[in-house]
Scaffold this active site. Sequence first.
Site, PDB file in Angstrom:
ATOM      1  CG  ASP A   1      -1.789  -1.256   1.268  1.00  0.00           C
ATOM      2  OD1 ASP A   1      -2.329  -1.645   0.226  1.00  0.00           O
ATOM      3  OD2 ASP A   1      -1.876  -1.860   2.359  1.00  0.00           O
TER       4      ASP A   1
ATOM      5  CD  GLN B   1       0.666  -8.604  -2.350  1.00  0.00           C
ATOM      6  OE1 GLN B   1       1.433  -9.266  -3.006  1.00  0.00           O
ATOM      7  NE2 GLN B   1      -0.612  -8.482  -2.685  1.00  0.00           N
TER       8      GLN B   1
HETATM    9  P1  IMP Z   1      -2.510 -12.912   2.108  1.00  0.00           P
HETATM   10  O1  IMP Z   1      -1.647 -12.315   1.047  1.00  0.00           O
HETATM   11  O2  IMP Z   1      -3.972 -12.725   1.849  1.00  0.00           O
HETATM   12  O3  IMP Z   1      -2.152 -14.332   2.389  1.00  0.00           O
HETATM   13  O4  IMP Z   1      -2.216 -12.112   3.487  1.00  0.00           O
HETATM   14  C1  IMP Z   1      -0.973 -12.219   4.181  1.00  0.00           C
HETATM   15  C2  IMP Z   1      -0.610 -10.873   4.807  1.00  0.00           C
HETATM   16  O5  IMP Z   1      -0.260  -9.959   3.770  1.00  0.00           O
HETATM   17  C3  IMP Z   1      -1.752 -10.222   5.597  1.00  0.00           C
HETATM   18  O6  IMP Z   1      -1.194  -9.514   6.679  1.00  0.00           O
HETATM   19  C4  IMP Z   1      -2.340  -9.243   4.602  1.00  0.00           C
HETATM   20  O7  IMP Z   1      -2.996  -8.158   5.225  1.00  0.00           O
HETATM   21  C5  IMP Z   1      -1.078  -8.786   3.875  1.00  0.00           C
HETATM   22  N1  IMP Z   1      -1.359  -8.322   2.505  1.00  0.00           N
HETATM   23  C6  IMP Z   1      -1.635  -9.067   1.428  1.00  0.00           C
HETATM   24  N2  IMP Z   1      -1.815  -8.281   0.341  1.00  0.00           N
HETATM   25  C7  IMP Z   1      -1.626  -7.021   0.752  1.00  0.00           C
HETATM   26  C8  IMP Z   1      -1.633  -5.747   0.078  1.00  0.00           C
HETATM   27  O8  IMP Z   1      -1.846  -5.628  -1.129  1.00  0.00           O
HETATM   28  N3  IMP Z   1      -1.375  -4.663   0.863  1.00  0.00           N
HETATM   29  C9  IMP Z   1      -1.101  -4.753   2.189  1.00  0.00           C
HETATM   30  N4  IMP Z   1      -1.077  -5.906   2.850  1.00  0.00           N
HETATM   31  C10 IMP Z   1      -1.327  -7.038   2.141  1.00  0.00           C
END
Ligand code: IMP
Length: 409
Positions: free
Chosen positions: A12, A199
């Site tokens: 972000d 990310q």
């Molecule tokens: P996942 O990618 O859904 O498995 O989430 C794993 C971690 O990465 C969590 O803490 C999410 O909030 C974070 N996360 C995943 N994608 C994003 C993004 O695009 N921006 C910020 N945090 C992210």
Amino acid sequence: MVIVVIGMQWGDEGKGKFIDFLAKDVDWVIRYAGGANAGHTIVYEGQKFALHLLPSGILHKKTKVLLGPGMVIDPEQLQKEIMILEERGIRCEGRIFISDRAHLVLPSYKIQDETSDAKRKFPIGTTKKGIGIAYAKRALRTGIRVADIFELERTEIKNETDIAFIEQHRDFLCSLSINHFLCIDALTKTDKVMFEGAQGTMLDMDIGTYPFVTSGPTALNGVYTCGVPTSSIDEIIGVVKAYTSRVGEGPFPTEFTKDEEGLRTFIQTEGNEVGTTTGRLRRVGHLDIPALRFASKITGITSLSITHVDVLDSLSDIKICIGYEYKGEVIDYVPTATSDQETLTPVFKTIQGWCCDTSTITKWDDMPKEMREYLTIIEDFVGIPIRMVSFGPDRVQTIVKSGFLQEWL
Ligand code: IMP
């Protein structure tokens, strides 16, 4: 010329904004990792676009976009995104390609993601988009790639809902799928290619704050999944936000404390710190230089670009974390164990704010003196020059240091 844009914090940072800004006249933009967990917001001519799977270059009429082999793709979400863009007048036909080596996210993965995270001793707070499950299946070699959708009998997919889902989206996937080698061959023959990270580096599996990370390669490592030689990369741009935000669980040394509630609410409101994908309010804190320095060194970025600077416009002083107190000494790197990261006490340097509206700045030299000092402090501590500054969400609220990317812009 090949450019890579990478997030330097916990996601972000505003990468989508710079990618969109740089994508004019670009032949290809390739998203190299992640899936619908990402949320890239772009504002153009007052219209707001939220992209999750589509690379941010899609808003430029002639740019082709590729969803790379390192991505995990939910075809239903992708179809929705394309439909929304078409409805808003962005013609997508003939411009969107999916590497046939990319993996799919199936309906059962999302359910499994939600239930398995809830059962963990220390939940990660995933986006529940099935990302970790898709990458885990990829590693276990029980996943399904776009190229495999015509030979389900050769895959390990047994769940009937998943099978019906693949059948439902087969034609759509087929219409966008491209043999990865042919695609790479085509794009290496063009002039301008940009790789888009998703990310941030601190959420990378290998480099980030494991296990509180995502499952895809978020740093430069993801570019290599596309088969592009390191030697062909001309510029690696690290994107950093003027403060820090994080969604989900995990250590966050510079997070605003209970005594800083007012500042927390102010930054969350002014910075619109709400997750594009999940609608969760983001955790926010001071700029963390040791984490930024760590991410910059480890990814080998060649320049920094900074966003959300305007959010700090009305602050009379700004605190920047320049080190951590750790086991009786001051360190400038990120320790590896979670328990160590949790005990870090930030060491701050306070600088004077610029206290003026910066949203209409169009030239580097028009930046207030205090802001230039603030940028210089970051450059000095990190050891990387800042080359672009964003003062607001719109494409036009961007300034570039003279001489930077002259051949590109
Ligand atoms: P996942 O990618 O859904 O498995 O989430 C794993 C971690 O990465 C969590 O803490 C999410 O909030 C974070 N996360 C995943 N994608 C994003 C993004 O695009 N921006 C910020 N945090 C992210």
